[in-house]
Scaffold this motif. Structure first.
Motif, PDB file in Angstrom:
ATOM      1  N   ASP A   5     -92.586  83.859  65.228  1.00 18.81           N
ATOM      2  CA  ASP A   5     -93.052  83.930  66.770  1.00 18.81           C
ATOM      3  C   ASP A   5     -91.954  83.132  67.156  1.00 18.81           C
ATOM      4  OD1 ASP A   5     -95.609  85.155  66.458  1.00 18.81           O
ATOM      5  OD2 ASP A   5     -96.788  83.550  66.140  1.00 18.81           O
ATOM      6  N   ASN A   6     -91.385  81.972  66.713  1.00 17.21           N
ATOM      7  CA  ASN A   6     -90.625  81.142  67.282  1.00 17.21           C
ATOM      8  C   ASN A   6     -89.023  81.354  66.932  1.00 17.21           C
ATOM      9  OD1 ASN A   6     -92.557  78.884  68.467  1.00 17.21           O
ATOM     10  ND2 ASN A   6     -93.159  79.167  66.708  1.00 17.21           N
ATOM     11  N   THR A   7     -88.531  82.319  66.550  1.00 18.57           N
ATOM     12  CA  THR A   7     -87.323  82.781  66.292  1.00 18.57           C
ATOM     13  C   THR A   7     -86.902  83.902  67.240  1.00 18.57           C
ATOM     14  OG1 THR A   7     -87.656  82.142  63.926  1.00 18.57           O
ATOM     15  CG2 THR A   7     -85.784  83.455  64.417  1.00 18.57           C
ATOM     16  N   TRP A   8     -85.787  83.839  67.540  1.00 18.01           N
ATOM     17  CA  TRP A   8     -84.889  84.746  68.206  1.00 18.01           C
ATOM     18  C   TRP A   8     -83.602  84.787  67.997  1.00 18.01           C
ATOM     19  CZ3 TRP A   8     -86.230  89.417  69.966  1.00 18.01           C
ATOM     20  CH2 TRP A   8     -85.348  90.087  70.809  1.00 18.01           C
ATOM     21  N   SER A   9     -83.021  85.927  67.459  1.00 16.34           N
ATOM     22  CA  SER A   9     -81.606  86.082  67.150  1.00 16.34           C
ATOM     23  C   SER A   9     -80.902  87.330  67.637  1.00 16.34           C
ATOM     24  CB  SER A   9     -81.505  85.820  65.477  1.00 16.34           C
ATOM     25  OG  SER A   9     -82.108  86.832  64.794  1.00 16.34           O
ATOM     26  N   ARG A  10     -79.801  87.688  67.178  1.00 12.76           N
ATOM     27  CA  ARG A  10     -79.338  88.858  67.503  1.00 12.76           C
ATOM     28  C   ARG A  10     -79.871  89.956  66.857  1.00 12.76           C
ATOM     29  NH1 ARG A  10     -73.042  88.193  65.689  1.00 12.76           N
ATOM     30  NH2 ARG A  10     -73.108  90.453  66.238  1.00 12.76           N
ATOM     31  N   MET A  11     -80.642  89.953  65.694  1.00 15.80           N
ATOM     32  CA  MET A  11     -81.330  90.742  65.028  1.00 15.80           C
ATOM     33  C   MET A  11     -82.835  90.915  65.453  1.00 15.80           C
ATOM     34  SD  MET A  11     -80.154  90.622  61.173  1.00 15.80           S
ATOM     35  CE  MET A  11     -81.640  91.694  60.660  1.00 15.80           C
ATOM     36  N   GLY A  12     -83.100  89.831  66.369  1.00 12.44           N
ATOM     37  CA  GLY A  12     -84.469  90.021  66.722  1.00 12.44           C
ATOM     38  C   GLY A  12     -85.168  88.768  66.229  1.00 12.44           C
ATOM     39  N   ARG A  13     -86.662  88.729  66.134  1.00 10.53           N
ATOM     40  CA  ARG A  13     -87.312  87.665  65.633  1.00 10.53           C
ATOM     41  C   ARG A  13     -88.060  88.019  64.309  1.00 10.53           C
ATOM     42  NH1 ARG A  13     -92.500  86.161  69.547  1.00 10.53           N
ATOM     43  NH2 ARG A  13     -93.324  88.254  69.908  1.00 10.53           N
ATOM     44  N   ARG A  14     -88.684  89.417  64.169  1.00  2.61           N
ATOM     45  CA  ARG A  14     -89.136  89.950  63.065  1.00  2.61           C
ATOM     46  C   ARG A  14     -88.298  90.687  62.160  1.00  2.61           C
ATOM     47  NH1 ARG A  14     -93.873  87.386  64.868  1.00  2.61           N
ATOM     48  NH2 ARG A  14     -94.542  88.150  66.730  1.00  2.61           N
ATOM     49  N   ARG A  15     -87.102  91.258  62.512  1.00  5.38           N
ATOM     50  CA  ARG A  15     -86.526  92.018  61.763  1.00  5.38           C
ATOM     51  C   ARG A  15     -85.590  91.135  60.825  1.00  5.38           C
ATOM     52  NH1 ARG A  15     -82.943  95.653  65.166  1.00  5.38           N
ATOM     53  NH2 ARG A  15     -83.169  93.945  66.570  1.00  5.38           N
ATOM     54  N   PRO A  16     -85.159  90.126  61.011  1.00  3.53           N
ATOM     55  CA  PRO A  16     -84.632  89.244  60.089  1.00  3.53           C
ATOM     56  C   PRO A  16     -85.115  88.998  58.788  1.00  3.53           C
ATOM     57  CG  PRO A  16     -84.078  88.096  62.112  1.00  3.53           C
ATOM     58  CD  PRO A  16     -85.110  89.243  62.369  1.00  3.53           C
ATOM     59  N   PHE A  17     -86.598  88.673  59.029  1.00  5.23           N
ATOM     60  CA  PHE A  17     -87.475  88.385  57.898  1.00  5.23           C
ATOM     61  C   PHE A  17     -87.731  89.761  57.216  1.00  5.23           C
ATOM     62  CE2 PHE A  17     -88.248  85.178  61.080  1.00  5.23           C
ATOM     63  CZ  PHE A  17     -88.366  83.858  60.288  1.00  5.23           C
ATOM     64  N   PHE A  18     -87.909  91.010  57.788  1.00  2.82           N
ATOM     65  CA  PHE A  18     -87.719  92.204  57.094  1.00  2.82           C
ATOM     66  C   PHE A  18     -86.616  92.225  55.897  1.00  2.82           C
ATOM     67  CE2 PHE A  18     -89.392  94.576  60.914  1.00  2.82           C
ATOM     68  CZ  PHE A  18     -90.552  93.661  61.136  1.00  2.82           C
ATOM     69  N   LEU A  19     -85.626  92.060  56.692  1.00  2.00           N
ATOM     70  CA  LEU A  19     -84.238  92.364  55.723  1.00  2.00           C
ATOM     71  C   LEU A  19     -84.254  91.114  54.492  1.00  2.00           C
ATOM     72  CD1 LEU A  19     -81.636  93.705  55.259  1.00  2.00           C
ATOM     73  CD2 LEU A  19     -80.527  92.111  56.996  1.00  2.00           C
ATOM     74  N   TYR A  20     -84.358  89.875  54.838  1.00  2.00           N
ATOM     75  CA  TYR A  20     -84.048  88.858  53.791  1.00  2.00           C
ATOM     76  C   TYR A  20     -85.196  89.117  52.829  1.00  2.00           C
ATOM     77  CZ  TYR A  20     -81.311  87.005  57.585  1.00  2.00           C
ATOM     78  OH  TYR A  20     -80.168  86.716  58.538  1.00  2.00           O
ATOM     79  N   GLY A  21     -86.484  89.323  53.232  1.00  3.06           N
ATOM     80  CA  GLY A  21     -87.520  89.531  52.133  1.00  3.06           C
ATOM     81  C   GLY A  21     -87.124  90.734  51.377  1.00  3.06           C
ATOM     82  N   ALA A  22     -86.704  91.811  51.832  1.00  2.00           N
ATOM     83  CA  ALA A  22     -86.351  93.072  51.124  1.00  2.00           C
ATOM     84  C   ALA A  22     -85.194  92.789  49.877  1.00  2.00           C
ATOM     85  CB  ALA A  22     -86.059  94.178  51.935  1.00  2.00           C
ATOM     86  N   ILE A  23     -84.374  92.116  50.179  1.00  2.00           N
ATOM     87  CA  ILE A  23     -83.340  91.786  49.481  1.00  2.00           C
ATOM     88  C   ILE A  23     -83.721  90.947  48.104  1.00  2.00           C
ATOM     89  CG2 ILE A  23     -81.164  90.374  49.118  1.00  2.00           C
ATOM     90  CD1 ILE A  23     -80.503  90.982  51.877  1.00  2.00           C
ATOM     91  N   ALA A  24     -84.620  90.003  48.454  1.00  2.00           N
ATOM     92  CA  ALA A  24     -85.410  89.143  47.513  1.00  2.00           C
ATOM     93  C   ALA A  24     -86.197  89.911  46.488  1.00  2.00           C
ATOM     94  CB  ALA A  24     -85.607  87.871  47.977  1.00  2.00           C
ATOM     95  N   ALA A  25     -86.888  90.596  47.134  1.00  3.24           N
ATOM     96  CA  ALA A  25     -88.014  91.438  46.545  1.00  3.24           C
ATOM     97  C   ALA A  25     -87.397  92.804  45.599  1.00  3.24           C
ATOM     98  CB  ALA A  25     -88.928  92.043  47.443  1.00  3.24           C
ATOM     99  N   SER A  26     -86.354  93.131  46.343  1.00  2.90           N
ATOM    100  CA  SER A  26     -85.908  94.296  45.422  1.00  2.90           C
ATOM    101  C   SER A  26     -85.151  93.772  44.014  1.00  2.90           C
ATOM    102  CB  SER A  26     -84.547  95.163  46.209  1.00  2.90           C
ATOM    103  OG  SER A  26     -85.301  95.440  47.273  1.00  2.90           O
TER     104      SER A  26
END
Length: 485
Positions: free
Chosen positions: A56-77
């Protein structure tokens, strides 16, 4: 937007259908299975509100939800690749913890993502579409060990203490699919900025005039003390009667005590005027949930209790009650365990069809009646496991479970997203997860005791108890008031 959830559910489905098998192969007794499984809900309880608040409180070049999508996917894989190679039971339990934490990092922002990206009138369809992709991923993942054995000739039997190759290769495939599907959503979607969201006419939906009431330090101290004392007294009673009671009940006592401690910490922060932090906001919003969210929380509680019972006990129930074997090295046991994967594929496959039908059902009735009907199908399905003798016919109750599963993944979120402020969509979705996690912890605490002490060690009765719980959830749906009605 929803395609990445296919990969997330691919990982979850492999976990749900095979982790009990991994634990039993590495020497776990089914009476202790719930204690090992509890890592998953506890992880969600901690991770989801944190990730919701941060996104809710993050905004980056990738957006605010998508960074968490990506980092979680790397660790889960990576965790999916390691899990089937666990040399001991406790390594496997630790990997479950890591894997579930990583999956939750990716999963939690996806719920808020739909609320961010769609206007209110499209959210029911959006969550139904999310359920559709969940079903697509899960139906393949659940049946993957069976398909590898029957279609590709991969062995599903291994020496004592070793994970069969069919399970190993399924987890490897799951790791790859998880990452690639989430990567697709990350690369192919664009998020609205916080300023853009604020400019939309419906960016701040009405909450029925409900006012935010700041919880004072004394309220936290008083309530927290009660919860802590109850937890400690329960732990003492369990310890004093440990020969008659199940050690898993310590989880319940610990949960009560921890909630008390959390309130005491919030009270200490409030007394010093230090409430502008994530922890205090989570605690404050927990006690200021919109009215619709409070009533949906009860529905979620009774809906998810039977799902956790299914994930823990279906393998033990089917292999013992329908195949007559508890020997993890036997052909019969592994045939039964493979068939459980097929049954899980069936309910996930049915959920694909149900996800398409649910918007139609809502159009002709409403969200509440649709959810009631689907949960009733699931409840009857669970109870029927006790009476069906031929394992082939277990496909029939899994059809009902599939409708319930699709409804649980879409209807509550469609109702909830319209009752939440967009600025706190992620945080409230994380808090809403509490009422998915708490029944799972309760199931882990009491189901072993109930099965062993009341039902003479027959795990099929865990599914029966779950069926009754799901029927109660359906009736509780009628209490929820929906703004559109």
């Amino acid at each position: 937007m929803c395609f990445g959830f296919m990969g997330i559910q691919f990982g979850f489905a492999l976990q749900n259908a095979n982790v009990s098998r991994v634990f039993q192969t590495l020497g776990a007794d089914y009476n202790n299975m719930a204690l090992l499984w509890v890592a998953a809900p506890i992880t969600g309880l901690i991770v989801q509100p944190i990730i919701g608040y941060l996104s809710d409180n993050t905004w980056s070049r990738m957006g605010r939800r998508r960074p968490f999508f990506l980092y979680g996917a790397i660790a889960a894989s990576l965790a999916l690749f390691v899990m089937p190679n666990s040399p001991t039971l406790w390594v496997a339990a630790g990997m479950l913890w890591i894997m579930d934490a990583s999956i939750n990092v990716s999963m939690e922002p996806f719920r808020a993502f739909v609320g961010d990206m769609l206007p209110r009138k499209q959210r029911a369809l959006g969550y139904a579409m999310q359920s559709f992709f969940i079903g697509v991923g899960a139906v393949v993942a659940s049946a993957l060990p069976w398909m590898m054995t029957n279609w590709m000739g991969v062995s599903n039997v291994a020496e004592s203490g070793k994970i069969p190759d069919s399970v190993k290769f399924a987890f490897y495939a799951g790791g790859a699919v998880f990452f690639l599907a989430v990567l697709w959503t990350v690369l192919r979607t664009k998020e609205y900025s916080p300023d853009e969201l604020a400019s939309f006419d419906d960016a701040e939906p009405e909450q029925g005039g409900q006012q935010y009431v700041e919880r004072g330090a004394q309220q936290y101290f008083r309530s927290g003390s009660i919860w802590l004392i109850v937890g400690l007294v329960l732990a003492w009673l369990i310890d004093a009667n440990i020969e008659k009671l199940d050690k898993n009940l310590y989880l319940l006592a610990g949960g009560l005590a921890c909630f008390g401690i959390a309130q005491l910490i919030a009270g200490a922060l409030a007394s010093k005027g230090k409430q502008q932090n994530g922890f205090s906001q989570v605690m404050g919003d927990l006690f200021n949930m919109p009215e619709a969210m409070k009533k949906l929380a009860v529905v979620q509680f009774f809906s998810w209790f039977p799902l956790f019972a299914m994930w823990i006990y279906t393998t033990a129930a089917v292999t013992s009650h329908h195949y007559g074997s508890t020997d993890t090295t036997s052909v019969l046991y592994n045939q039964g365990a493979d068939w459980v994967g097929v049954l899980f594929a069936v309910y996930n496959g049915v959920s694909i069809i149900a996800a398409i039908l649910i918007p139609v059902m809502v159009k002709f009735t409403n969200l509440r009646l649709t959810h009631l009907f689907n949960l009733a199908l699931g409840g009857v399905g669970f109870i029927s496991f006790l009476f069906i003798q031929d394992p082939v016919w277990l496909i029939l109750p899994m059809v009902g479970v599939g409708f319930a599963w699709a409804s649980i993944l879409s209807v509550p979120y469609a109702i909830l997203s319209n009752a939440l402020p967009v600025a706190k969509m992620g945080l409230f979705m994380g808090i809403f997860n509490f009422f998915i996690v708490i029944p799972q912890i309760l199931a882990a605490s009491i189901l072993g005791f109930v099965v062993t002490k009341i039902f003479d060690g027959a795990p099929v009765f865990a599914l029966v108890v779950g069926g009754v719980s799901m029927l109660i959830a359906g009736l509780m749906t009628l209490r929820v008031k929906i703004q559109e009605e």
